[in-house]
Design an enzyme around this catalytic site. Structure first.
Site, mmCIF file in Angstrom:
data_model
loop_
_atom_site.group_PDB
_atom_site.id
_atom_site.type_symbol
_atom_site.label_atom_id
_atom_site.label_comp_id
_atom_site.label_asym_id
_atom_site.label_seq_id
_atom_site.Cartn_x
_atom_site.Cartn_y
_atom_site.Cartn_z
ATOM 1 N N LYS A 305 0.803 -1.231 0.000
ATOM 2 C CA LYS A 305 0.000 0.000 0.000
ATOM 3 C C LYS A 305 0.835 1.280 0.000
ATOM 4 O O LYS A 305 0.378 2.314 -0.469
ATOM 5 C CB LYS A 305 -0.945 0.016 1.215
ATOM 6 C CG LYS A 305 -2.161 -0.887 1.067
ATOM 7 C CD LYS A 305 -3.088 -0.715 2.262
ATOM 8 C CE LYS A 305 -4.233 -1.700 2.222
ATOM 9 N NZ LYS A 305 -5.132 -1.573 3.367
ATOM 10 N N ASP A 341 -9.916 3.178 2.193
ATOM 11 C CA ASP A 341 -10.009 2.680 3.575
ATOM 12 C C ASP A 341 -10.455 3.785 4.531
ATOM 13 O O ASP A 341 -11.217 3.541 5.471
ATOM 14 C CB ASP A 341 -8.643 2.163 4.066
ATOM 15 C CG ASP A 341 -8.320 0.782 3.527
ATOM 16 O OD1 ASP A 341 -9.248 0.065 3.120
ATOM 17 O OD2 ASP A 341 -7.117 0.426 3.505
HETATM 18 P P1 NDP Z 1 -0.341 -3.393 9.526
HETATM 19 O O1 NDP Z 1 0.500 -4.605 9.416
HETATM 20 O O2 NDP Z 1 0.013 -2.167 8.761
HETATM 21 O O3 NDP Z 1 -0.439 -2.976 11.074
HETATM 22 C C1 NDP Z 1 -0.778 -3.899 12.054
HETATM 23 C C2 NDP Z 1 -0.602 -3.275 13.412
HETATM 24 O O4 NDP Z 1 -0.984 -4.266 14.383
HETATM 25 C C3 NDP Z 1 0.848 -2.895 13.735
HETATM 26 O O5 NDP Z 1 0.861 -1.749 14.530
HETATM 27 C C4 NDP Z 1 1.311 -4.095 14.543
HETATM 28 O O6 NDP Z 1 2.340 -3.813 15.453
HETATM 29 C C5 NDP Z 1 0.073 -4.430 15.305
HETATM 30 N N1 NDP Z 1 0.134 -5.782 15.816
HETATM 31 C C6 NDP Z 1 0.374 -6.905 15.118
HETATM 32 N N2 NDP Z 1 0.385 -7.968 15.946
HETATM 33 C C7 NDP Z 1 0.167 -7.474 17.189
HETATM 34 C C8 NDP Z 1 0.101 -8.068 18.467
HETATM 35 N N3 NDP Z 1 0.264 -9.383 18.619
HETATM 36 N N4 NDP Z 1 -0.129 -7.273 19.543
HETATM 37 C C9 NDP Z 1 -0.276 -5.941 19.378
HETATM 38 N N5 NDP Z 1 -0.207 -5.315 18.187
HETATM 39 C C10 NDP Z 1 0.020 -6.083 17.124
HETATM 40 O O7 NDP Z 1 -1.817 -3.874 9.168
HETATM 41 P P2 NDP Z 1 -3.046 -2.939 8.750
HETATM 42 O O8 NDP Z 1 -3.023 -1.740 9.591
HETATM 43 O O9 NDP Z 1 -3.107 -2.785 7.282
HETATM 44 O O10 NDP Z 1 -4.286 -3.864 9.133
HETATM 45 C C11 NDP Z 1 -4.616 -4.124 10.488
HETATM 46 C C12 NDP Z 1 -5.865 -4.994 10.516
HETATM 47 O O11 NDP Z 1 -6.968 -4.271 9.991
HETATM 48 C C13 NDP Z 1 -5.736 -6.246 9.662
HETATM 49 O O12 NDP Z 1 -6.320 -7.319 10.338
HETATM 50 C C14 NDP Z 1 -6.537 -5.933 8.433
HETATM 51 O O13 NDP Z 1 -7.100 -7.116 7.846
HETATM 52 C C15 NDP Z 1 -7.619 -5.051 9.004
HETATM 53 N N6 NDP Z 1 -8.161 -4.172 7.968
HETATM 54 C C16 NDP Z 1 -9.482 -4.262 7.719
HETATM 55 C C17 NDP Z 1 -10.055 -3.483 6.770
HETATM 56 C C18 NDP Z 1 -11.498 -3.595 6.520
HETATM 57 O O14 NDP Z 1 -11.965 -3.124 5.465
HETATM 58 N N7 NDP Z 1 -12.282 -4.150 7.437
HETATM 59 C C19 NDP Z 1 -9.263 -2.543 5.942
HETATM 60 C C20 NDP Z 1 -7.863 -2.485 6.321
HETATM 61 C C21 NDP Z 1 -7.346 -3.310 7.288
HETATM 62 P P3 NDP Z 1 3.890 -3.932 15.028
HETATM 63 O O15 NDP Z 1 4.122 -2.801 14.095
HETATM 64 O O16 NDP Z 1 4.594 -3.823 16.324
HETATM 65 O O17 NDP Z 1 4.041 -5.260 14.369
#
Ligand code: NDP
Length: 511
Positions: A305, A341
Site C-alpha cells: 500500500k 479505507d
Molecule cells: P499493519 O501490518 O500495517 O499494522 C498492524 C498493526 O498491528 C501494527 O501496529 C502491529 O504492530 C500491530 N500488531 C500486530 N500484531 C500485534 C500483536 N500481537 N499485539 C499488538 N499489536 C500487534 O496492518 P493494517 O493496519 O493494514 O491492518 C490491520 C488490521 O486491519 C488487519 O487485520 C486488516 O485485515 C484489518 N483491515 C481491515 C479493513 C477492513 O476493510 N475491514 C481494511 C484495512 C485493514 P507492530 O508494528 O509492532 O508489528
C-alpha cells in the site's frame, strides 16, 4: 482455430474407478471435459484397466487421460521406461478423446514411429519449480511434434511471470497451434482465469477447492460462478487485487458478484505480486506495459500500500496524507491512486454514532489501517489516542497526526467512546483466539469497533459484548471501501446488498 470442446477441464485424481465415476457424476452439471489422472490410481486398479475403459466409453462428456510422471507433478513414482511401456503396450487405445503425453514420451514415440493417433494427443511440458528461461525453445520442441494440442504448465512465483505465459499464447496463435498454457501456484491464477479468452485451448479446474490436483487450481464452482470464465472475452475489463498473499481474500467474490449483478463485462482477479515495481512497469502502466489488456483498476493490499505510491501519476489528498493507497484507477495513459479505507472506516462509525466531533477514540495498532483511521477521525474533529505494543512506532504515528499515544500493556479503555482494533489479532487462522483487549479492560467504553472481518465475530467482539459494550464488526468497512472502488472503476453505484451477500457466502464457506 476455434475448438469445439468445452473451455474448462475438470481434473480428477482418484484411486479407483468407482471414485472416478462418482466424481464424474458430481461434476455432471458442468459442461466440461474430464481429465482422468491415471497416476492417481492404486496399483491394482492400474493393472486391470477394463473397468476404466468401460467408464471412458460411457462417459457423456469428453475425456483426457494422463499418466503424469512424479517429477512433472504426478502422484506415482513410475519411471520413464514404465510410463513409455504403459503407453506403448495398450493404453494409447483407451477410449478417451485425448491422451496427454509428456514431451519426452512423445519424442520417443516419434522416434519409434509407432502407430499413434496424434490428432488426439496433448503433448505437455511441466515445471513445478519455475518458469524456465528457455520457454520458447521448449515451445519449439513441443511444436515439432505432430500432437494436436501443446501444453505448458510451469510454476509461477510472482504474478509478473504470467507475462511469458500470455506471450506463449500469442506466439502459438501466430504459429497456428492449439495450446494450453498454465501458470501454477497462487501467483499464476490470472493465467487460469484469462487463458481461454487469450486463446488457450482450455483451462483446468478441480472438482472442489480442496481436491485441486495442482497448486493454484481453482474449483469448478468458483471458476464458473465467481470468475465466470466462459463469459470472459478479450474485451472484458480487467480489475484485480495486488498483494502477497492474496489467496485468502474475499474481494474477488465481492467484486465479481457486483460486476455480474450489474451486467458489467468485467472480472476481478487476484495477483500475488512480489516485485511491485516490475509488475507495474511491465503489466500495469499503460505507457510501459508489455501486455495488451483492458486493465481498468486494482485494489492494493499488504505489503504494497505504501510502495505503490511511487508507481502512480496522481494521488488524491487522503492517499497522499496517509501515505498509503489501496485503489488504483487506469485513466487513459495515467495511473491514479485513492485511499478508500479512510472514508470506509468512518462511514459505518458515523452511521452508528452520528457526528463524531469530540468523540474519544482509542485505536489499538499503529499500522496502515490505524493511519487511515486517524486521517478520517481528524476530518471529523474526533480526538484519538493510539495504543501500540511498539511505543516508538506509536510515537511516530502520534507525532504525524498530532494525537496522544500510550503503550498497550495494562491499557484500560473506560474513558473512551470507541475502541478500535486495528491489529490483525483475531484473524481466522493462528491469530483467531487472540484479542488486543479483554472484557475488564473494555468495560466502560461505549463501542468496540473491529477492523478484522474474517471471522465475522472475533474474540475482541466477544470480549466487548461481555463487557457490555456495543459492537461494530469489520465487514461494513470492507464492503464500503469495495463499493467506492466499484464506483471509481465503473462510474456506477455498486449494489451493496449483492456485495454483502457474496461476502457472507465467502466467509461462511471459509469456516
Ligand atoms: P499493519 O501490518 O500495517 O499494522 C498492524 C498493526 O498491528 C501494527 O501496529 C502491529 O504492530 C500491530 N500488531 C500486530 N500484531 C500485534 C500483536 N500481537 N499485539 C499488538 N499489536 C500487534 O496492518 P493494517 O493496519 O493494514 O491492518 C490491520 C488490521 O486491519 C488487519 O487485520 C486488516 O485485515 C484489518 N483491515 C481491515 C479493513 C477492513 O476493510 N475491514 C481494511 C484495512 C485493514 P507492530 O508494528 O509492532 O508489528
Amino acid at each position: 482455430m476455434l475448438s469445439t470442446y468445452p473451455l474448462i477441464c475438470i481434473s480428477i485424481c482418484e484411486s479407483n474407478c468407482e471414485s472416478i465415476a462418482r466424481a464424474i457424476r458430481d461434476a455432471g452439471k458442468h459442461d466440461g471435459l474430464f481429465e482422468i489422472r491415471l497416476d492417481c490410481l492404486a496399483a491394482d486398479a492400474l493393472k486391470n484397466l477394463d473397468p476404466l475403459r468401460a467408464l471412458l466409453a460411457a462417459c457423456p462428456q469428453p475425456t483426457i487421460v494422463t499418466f503424469r510422471a512424479a517429477d512433472e507433478g504426478g502422484r506415482c513414482d513410475a519411471d520413464y521406461e514404465t510410463r513409455l511401456r504403459f503407453w506403448c503396450e495398450k493404453d494409447l487405445e483407451l477410449p478417451a478423446n485425448f491422451v496427454d503425453l509428456e514431451l519426452d514420451i512423445a519424442e520417443q514415440l516419434i522416434r519409434e514411429a509407432g502407430p499413434v493417433d496424434w490428432s488426439r494427443v496433448i503433448c505437455s511440458y511441466h515445471n513445478h519449480e519455475e518458469v524456465p528461461a528457455e520457454l520458447n525453445q521448449i515451445f519449439e520442441r513441443l511444436a515439432a511434434t505432430p500432437a494436436r494440442v501443446l501444453k505448458v504448465a510451469v510454476r509461477v512465483n510472482d504474478a509478473i511471470e504470467c507475462l511469458p505465459i500470455f506471450d506463449l499464447l500469442e506466439h502459438a496463435k501466430r504459429a497456428g497451434r492449439e495450446i494450453i498454457a498454465i501458470g501454477m501456484g497462487a501467483a499464476g491464477v490470472a493465467t487460469r482465469i484469462l487463458g481461454p479468452a487469450r486463446g488457450a485451448f482450455l483451462t483446468y479446474a478441480s472438482l472442489a477447492d480442496r481436491r485441486a490436483t495442482a497448486v493454484g487450481q481453482i474449483g469448478i464452482e468458483e471458476l464458473t460462478s465467481v470468475y465466470r470464465v466462459e463469459k470472459i472475452s478479450s474485451e472484458t475489463v480487467i480489475t484485480g487485487l495486488v498483494g502477497r498473499p492474496v489467496a485468502h481474500s474475499i474481494s474477488p467474490q465481492i467484486h465479481n458478484a457486483a460486476f455480474a449483478s450489474s451486467q458489467t463485462d468485467a472480472v476481478y482477479i487476484p495477483f500475488e505480486v512480489r516485485d511491485l515495481k516490475a509488475f507495474f512497469k511491465q503489466m500495469v502502466h499503460p505507457r510501459t506495459r508489455e501486455i495488451d489488456w483492458p486493465l481498468r483498476g486494482l485494489s492494493i493490499t499488504a505489503p504494497h500500500k505504501t510502495e505503490v505510491l511511487a508507481q502512480l501519476d496522481w494521488i488524491e489528498v487522503a492517499g497522499r496524507e496517509i501515505g498509503a493507497v489501496n485503489t488504483v484507477v487506469v485513466e487513459a495513459d495515467r495511473l491514479c491512486g485513492y485511499n478508500t479505507d479512510a472514508s470506509a472506516f468512518i462511514a459505518p462509525l458515523k452511521n452508528r454514532l452520528g457526528p463524531l466531533n469530540d468523540a474519544r477514540v482509542a485505536i489499538i495498532g499503529a499500522g496502515g489501517a490505524a493511519s487511515a483511521a486517524l486521517y478520517s477521525l481528524k476530518q471529523e474533529n474526533a480526538s484519538a489516542t493510539i495504543f501500540a505494543r511498539d511505543f516508538r512506532k506509536a510515537q511516530q504515528l502520534a507525532d504525524r497526526w498530532a494525537v496522544e499515544c500510550r503503550t498497550i500493556k495494562q491499557a484500560v479503555f473506560a474513558e473512551f467512546d470507541v475502541v478500535v482494533n486495528a491489529t490483525p489479532l483475531g484473524t481466522s487462522g493462528e491469530l483467531e483466539n487472540e484479542t488486543p483487549a479483554r472484557a475488564p479492560q473494555l468495560r466502560g467504553a461505549r463501542l468496540a469497533y473491529e477492523l478484522v472481518y474474517n471471522p465475522p465475530v472475533t474474540q475482541f467482539l466477544r470480549e466487548a459484548q461481555a463487557a457490555g459494550c456495543e459492537t461494530l464488526a469489520g465487514l461494513p468497512m470492507l464492503l464500503t471501501q469495495a463499493a467506492r472502488q466499484f464506483q471509481l472503476w465503473t462510474g456506477r453505484t455498486a449494489n451493496s446488498d449483492v456485495m454483502q451477500a457474496a461476502a457472507i457466502k465467502a466467509l461462511n464457506s471459509d469456516i
